[in-house]
Scaffold this active site. Sequence first.
Site, short mmCIF file in Angstrom:
data_model
loop_
_atom_site.label_atom_id
_atom_site.label_comp_id
_atom_site.label_asym_id
_atom_site.label_seq_id
_atom_site.Cartn_x
_atom_site.Cartn_y
_atom_site.Cartn_z
CG HIS A 172 -7.33 0.62 -1.75
ND1 HIS A 172 -6.59 0.87 -0.63
CD2 HIS A 172 -7.71 -0.73 -1.73
CE1 HIS A 172 -6.43 -0.12 0.25
NE2 HIS A 172 -7.09 -1.16 -0.33
CG HIS A 202 -2.05 1.00 1.32
ND1 HIS A 202 -1.70 2.38 1.67
CD2 HIS A 202 -3.30 0.77 0.89
CE1 HIS A 202 -3.02 3.00 1.40
NE2 HIS A 202 -3.88 1.91 1.16
CG ASP A 239 -9.81 3.74 0.09
OD1 ASP A 239 -10.13 2.99 1.08
OD2 ASP A 239 -8.89 3.94 -0.37
CG HIS A 240 -10.93 6.12 3.17
ND1 HIS A 240 -9.92 7.00 3.48
CD2 HIS A 240 -10.57 5.11 3.74
CE1 HIS A 240 -8.91 6.36 4.04
NE2 HIS A 240 -9.13 5.02 4.02
CB CYS A 262 -4.08 3.39 -2.37
SG CYS A 262 -5.25 4.44 -1.36
CE1 TYR A 317 -12.23 1.14 4.60
CE2 TYR A 317 -11.24 2.62 6.18
CZ TYR A 317 -11.18 1.87 5.24
OH TYR A 317 -9.98 1.84 4.49
C1 DNO Z 1 -6.86 3.06 5.61
C2 DNO Z 1 -6.22 1.98 4.64
C3 DNO Z 1 -4.87 1.63 5.14
C4 DNO Z 1 -4.35 0.47 4.68
C5 DNO Z 1 -2.87 -0.12 5.16
C6 DNO Z 1 -2.69 -1.12 4.35
O1 DNO Z 1 -7.99 3.41 5.33
O2 DNO Z 1 -6.23 2.32 3.41
O3 DNO Z 1 -5.16 1.37 6.81
O4 DNO Z 1 -5.25 -0.65 5.03
O5 DNO Z 1 -1.98 0.85 4.85
O6 DNO Z 1 -1.56 -1.99 5.06
#
Ligand code: DNO
Length: 354
Positions: free
Chosen positions: A272, A207, A317-318, A245, A331
């Site tokens: 992501h 990530h 994602d978020h 991401c 989330y």
């Molecule tokens: C946050 C996530 C991170 C991700 C880690 C992967 O929302 O995108 O916590 O899960 O960095 O190890």
Amino acid sequence: MDMTLRWYGPGYDSVTLEQIRQVPGVKGVITTLYGTKPGEAWEKDEIKKIKKVVEDAGLTIRGIESVNVSDAIKIGNKDRDEHIANYITTLERLGEEGINMICYNFMPVFDWTRSDLARVRPDGGTVLAYNQDVIDKIDPEHMKESINAMSNGFVMPGWEPERLDSLKELFDMYKDIDEEKLFNNLVYFLEAIGPVCEKFDIKMGIHPDDPAWPIFGLPRIVTNKEKIVKLLKAVDKPYNGITLCTGSLGSNQNNDIPEIIKACEGRIPFAHVRNLKYNTPRDFEEAAHLSSDGSMDMYKIMKTLYDTGFDGAIRPDHGRMIWGEKAMPGYGLYDRALGATYLQGLWEAIVKQA
Ligand code: DNO
């Protein structure tokens, strides 16, 4: 492309598997054993248990986010080899259960960092946001108080209480670690896990650092195209890939996400995909997924994934917190479900046009 949703597991998530199953197109979840500590091997029974819970709900485990890497491995201290041996055991046990996509990060001390977990946007929804001026005023050793005050009583991924209790020690441990040492420790780790990854066809997706620049004087090594390409070349094997991401890489407004996707062709097992709204060069907030709500071209991102043959797992994602939902910041169910359908809409149009 497999659309998934992240799910934190029984007891940690306000969103249920039954709800996730009703999001159109989502057949798998990305989960983890949230109670485990970095450095320990995951128990076989625990893996089987969570797999059964997910499968009983009519879904599959499409990947793990995260199998966390311990600070000993990142720093390369005396416990490193024991922790790597445990990591290999975990991968072996996951591989035996047919789980072969693993997301992890190599960020020192802090995983992702935000200055605000509930900034109100014009539509009344709240979002995660980052302002460099606010971060510059924070004493990093007291981030625990800041994060706890903002997290709605949830344990935030990457902000587990036991880590936050020892921030001073953690900072001390990293005091001699610069970018080069951190990078070499990452390569050492990736080489050590190579055989187990190849045996079970496991794809590792690192990530990116979030935000994508060094903070609090700590080194960051996964922040832009050059650094990612350097890492992919250093261990030039299919198992060494990235989690694309867009929100993390996009936090640095100089990063061109489609160009990064092209540079990583064939090495993106996980994506992501989310949007950001840039307010100033030092401030951004997490918009809704739609291109029109933020600063990023989501069509171009999805199209570049398609054009480069992406066939991995993807997740919105978020999300924003909307419609009165109470959940872990970023989330909740509602806005991520909207994101999942929007991204699938883009994908369907791209596929049909091709
Ligand atoms: C946050 C996530 C991170 C991700 C880690 C992967 O929302 O995108 O916590 O899960 O960095 O190890």
